[in-house]
Design a protein around this motif. Structure first.
Motif, PDB file in Angstrom:
ATOM      1  N   LYS A   3      57.217  10.341  17.292  1.00 47.83           N
ATOM      2  CA  LYS A   3      58.489  10.698  16.674  1.00 47.83           C
ATOM      3  C   LYS A   3      59.071  11.943  17.349  1.00 47.83           C
ATOM      4  O   LYS A   3      58.409  12.643  18.102  1.00 47.83           O
ATOM      5  N   ASN A   4      60.314  12.202  17.032  1.00 45.56           N
ATOM      6  CA  ASN A   4      61.051  13.288  17.669  1.00 45.56           C
ATOM      7  C   ASN A   4      60.703  14.623  17.012  1.00 45.56           C
ATOM      8  O   ASN A   4      61.545  15.254  16.362  1.00 45.56           O
ATOM      9  N   SER A   5      59.472  15.067  17.209  1.00 43.02           N
ATOM     10  CA  SER A   5      59.032  16.323  16.600  1.00 43.02           C
ATOM     11  C   SER A   5      59.550  17.544  17.348  1.00 43.02           C
ATOM     12  O   SER A   5      59.486  18.670  16.841  1.00 43.02           O
ATOM     13  N   THR A   6      60.068  17.348  18.567  1.00 39.33           N
ATOM     14  CA  THR A   6      60.570  18.468  19.376  1.00 39.33           C
ATOM     15  C   THR A   6      62.056  18.738  19.135  1.00 39.33           C
ATOM     16  O   THR A   6      62.652  19.577  19.798  1.00 39.33           O
ATOM     17  N   GLN A   7      62.673  17.969  18.235  1.00 40.37           N
ATOM     18  CA  GLN A   7      64.107  18.100  17.924  1.00 40.37           C
ATOM     19  C   GLN A   7      64.983  17.868  19.158  1.00 40.37           C
ATOM     20  O   GLN A   7      66.006  18.518  19.354  1.00 40.37           O
ATOM     21  N   ASN A   8      64.560  16.919  19.979  1.00 39.32           N
ATOM     22  CA  ASN A   8      65.342  16.531  21.158  1.00 39.32           C
ATOM     23  C   ASN A   8      66.649  15.886  20.692  1.00 39.32           C
ATOM     24  O   ASN A   8      66.663  15.043  19.793  1.00 39.32           O
ATOM     25  N   THR A   9      67.765  16.270  21.293  1.00 41.80           N
ATOM     26  CA  THR A   9      69.083  15.750  20.892  1.00 41.80           C
ATOM     27  C   THR A   9      69.715  14.850  21.956  1.00 41.80           C
ATOM     28  O   THR A   9      70.868  14.475  21.837  1.00 41.80           O
ATOM     29  N   ASN A  10      68.944  14.521  22.989  1.00 40.26           N
ATOM     30  CA  ASN A  10      69.454  13.655  24.062  1.00 40.26           C
ATOM     31  C   ASN A  10      69.281  12.199  23.639  1.00 40.26           C
ATOM     32  O   ASN A  10      68.301  11.540  23.981  1.00 40.26           O
ATOM     33  N   VAL A  11      70.240  11.685  22.876  1.00 41.12           N
ATOM     34  CA  VAL A  11      70.153  10.322  22.356  1.00 41.12           C
ATOM     35  C   VAL A  11      70.511   9.337  23.469  1.00 41.12           C
ATOM     36  O   VAL A  11      71.562   9.457  24.110  1.00 41.12           O
ATOM     37  N   LEU A  12      69.637   8.364  23.682  1.00 41.46           N
ATOM     38  CA  LEU A  12      69.793   7.421  24.790  1.00 41.46           C
ATOM     39  C   LEU A  12      70.283   6.067  24.296  1.00 41.46           C
ATOM     40  O   LEU A  12      70.010   5.662  23.163  1.00 41.46           O
ATOM     41  N   THR A  13      70.999   5.385  25.163  1.00 43.55           N
ATOM     42  CA  THR A  13      71.389   4.000  24.919  1.00 43.55           C
ATOM     43  C   THR A  13      71.106   3.203  26.184  1.00 43.55           C
ATOM     44  O   THR A  13      70.970   3.779  27.269  1.00 43.55           O
ATOM     45  N   ILE A  14      71.013   1.890  26.058  1.00 41.89           N
ATOM     46  CA  ILE A  14      70.724   1.051  27.225  1.00 41.89           C
ATOM     47  C   ILE A  14      72.018   0.504  27.797  1.00 41.89           C
ATOM     48  O   ILE A  14      72.808  -0.129  27.096  1.00 41.89           O
ATOM     49  N   SER A  15      72.232   0.765  29.088  1.00 44.08           N
ATOM     50  CA  SER A  15      73.375   0.244  29.837  1.00 44.08           C
ATOM     51  C   SER A  15      72.847  -0.703  30.904  1.00 44.08           C
ATOM     52  O   SER A  15      71.842  -0.419  31.555  1.00 44.08           O
ATOM     53  N   ALA A  16      73.546  -1.829  31.099  1.00 42.73           N
ATOM     54  CA  ALA A  16      73.119  -2.801  32.111  1.00 42.73           C
ATOM     55  C   ALA A  16      73.085  -2.156  33.488  1.00 42.73           C
ATOM     56  O   ALA A  16      72.168  -2.389  34.277  1.00 42.73           O
ATOM     57  N   GLU A  17      74.061  -1.318  33.794  1.00 43.68           N
ATOM     58  CA  GLU A  17      74.162  -0.720  35.124  1.00 43.68           C
ATOM     59  C   GLU A  17      73.320   0.537  35.261  1.00 43.68           C
ATOM     60  O   GLU A  17      72.674   0.755  36.294  1.00 43.68           O
ATOM     61  N   HIS A  18      73.290   1.367  34.224  1.00 42.97           N
ATOM     62  CA  HIS A  18      72.670   2.689  34.345  1.00 42.97           C
ATOM     63  C   HIS A  18      71.300   2.786  33.684  1.00 42.97           C
ATOM     64  O   HIS A  18      70.644   3.823  33.784  1.00 42.97           O
TER      65      HIS A  18
END
Length: 409
Positions: A219-234
């Motif tokens: 789980k995000n215990s480090t309070q990371n705020t870089n929310v990721l999404t999946i892109s076909a190209e990237h």
């Protein structure tokens, strides 16, 4: 400020703007003839030399469809996505439907020049649409569009220069498309074992996915705020980079924390990914994804090649396996019904680690060539756009020959 030889005019002052129509679909005698009939989907900043549908002379005579001559400019007035505002030039005589504006320029105005100019103003023109749930353009709106009008000979020379750039871009795009096709064929053949390198003769084996990978549940215990999404190209990319904003919930403590080289499986099916997409995290040291994603990493005690597997997943070689475990008809809000247990028991068909590395190396070389050609296409487009901004405003002038200057004078 325009050069003194130029003037500014509305499109309606230098062209007749009209539209076509659609013959009655219930009358088969109106369809299947030899008269090309253009729809908005065929208007794509191109020269139209053929159409998907054709109408008969009876269909032309008994409807609002009109036949337009070669050189007529067409603009899509309606259309979803990016269609509205796109421009094409007729390379043939053709009729159009009612959603296509036909722009017939007056004498001493060059279609190629105005094709280039209207193409350059695509974003601005499409925003002129009428307000509503779907914005549309109209003949009246287009008649009011302001255009710079150089002398005819200068129009011709500007168009010739920009057409040369178009030809260079088209050549680069063909090379890129060929490279992409070759890479797909290469991946399909060597990742499946149908084509092998001579130095490897060991039989490929079937193993469960969890024999090579281990599930990530941190789980995000480090309070990371870089929310990721999946892109076909990237691939896995930050929502801020992709959407220019974060669309995640404010509380990210329940999100799964990923580190570089971890994988995530998005169970949402999308274009090109009928069984969902599996992507590795490559662009950042860390990030977080929704708990709806199935996340995993390579086992540290297994000799396996990371690049081989990222190519394996990208080629869709797990699709058939996933289809076998997804319950038919049990899709919820675009999510495939794939259980964690079933997913990690999917069968991988793989060679030894040395052969994996050899396969990955070959694909990486092909991908690098593809990236080089893609960068070349992008650079040519940017250079042409910069040139257009100069030539189409008169900030930079083309050189006319002595004879052209004399005729223009």
């Amino acid at each position: 400020m325009l050069p003194k030889e130029w003037h500014r005019s509305t499109l309606g002052e230098i062209a007749r703007i009209t539209s076509g129509g659609t013959p009655d679909r219930s009358k088969p005698e109106y369809w299947g003839g030899d008269i090309p009939w253009v729809t908005t989907g065929e208007i794509q900043f191109n020269t139209i030399t053929d159409t998907g549908e054709k109408i008969t002379a009876a269909g032309l005579q008994n409807s609002s469809a009109k036949l337009f001559p070669l050189g007529t400019l067409l603009m899509a007035m309606y259309g979803q996505g990016k269609t509205r505002g796109q421009v094409a030039k007729l390379g043939i005589e053709a009729a159009t439907n009612q959603a296509c504006a036909a722009i017939l320029l007056n004498d001493n105005n060059d279609p190629d020049y105005f094709f280039q100019y209207l193409s350059s103003q695509y974003e601005e023109i499409r925003e002129l649409g009428n307000a509503g749930t779907q914005k549309n353009l109209s003949g009246g709106i287009l008649k009011g569009v302001l255009v710079p009008v150089p002398p005819y000979r200068e129009q011709r020379r500007i168009a010739q220069v920009l057409t040369t750039w178009d030809q260079a871009i088209a050549t680069a795009e063909r090379l890129l498309a060929n490279s992409q096709r070759c890479t797909r064929d290469l991946m399909a053949s060597i990742l499946s074992g149908r084509r092998r390198f001579r130095e490897f003769t060991d039989k490929w084996r079937y193993v469960d996915l969890d024999a090579v990978f281990v599930r990530i549940t941190r789980k995000n215990s480090t309070q990371n705020t870089n929310v990721l999404t999946i892109s076909a190209e990237h691939g896995l990319i930050s929502q801020r980079d992709y959407f220019n904003k974060s669309v995640a919930s404010a509380n990210l403590s329940g999100y799964t924390l990923l580190h570089r080289y971890d994988f995530a499986y998005n169970k949402s099916y999308s274009a090109g990914y009928p069984m969902g997409a599996i992507k590795p995290l490559l662009s950042y040291d860390a990030g977080v994804v929704s708990s709806l994603y199935l996340c995993f990493r390579m086992r540290s005690d297994v000799d396996a090649d990371f690049d081989f597997f990222r190519h394996y997943f990208e080629a869709g070689l797990l699709d058939q396996e996933i289809e076998g475990i997804a319950q038919e008809g049990a899709r919820n809000h675009g999510l495939l019904n794939v259980s964690v247990t079933d997913f990690f028991k999917l069968q991988l068909h793989i060679p030894t680690a040395p052969e994996q590395r050899r396969i990955a190396e070959a694909i990486n070389v092909a991908r690098a060539d593809e990236a080089r050609l893609k960068a070349q296409v992008q650079a040519l487009r940017q250079e042409k756009a910069a040139l257009m901004s100069q030539l189409l405003t008169g900030k930079r002038r083309v050189k006319l020959t002595v004879s052209e200057t004399e005729v223009q004078a």
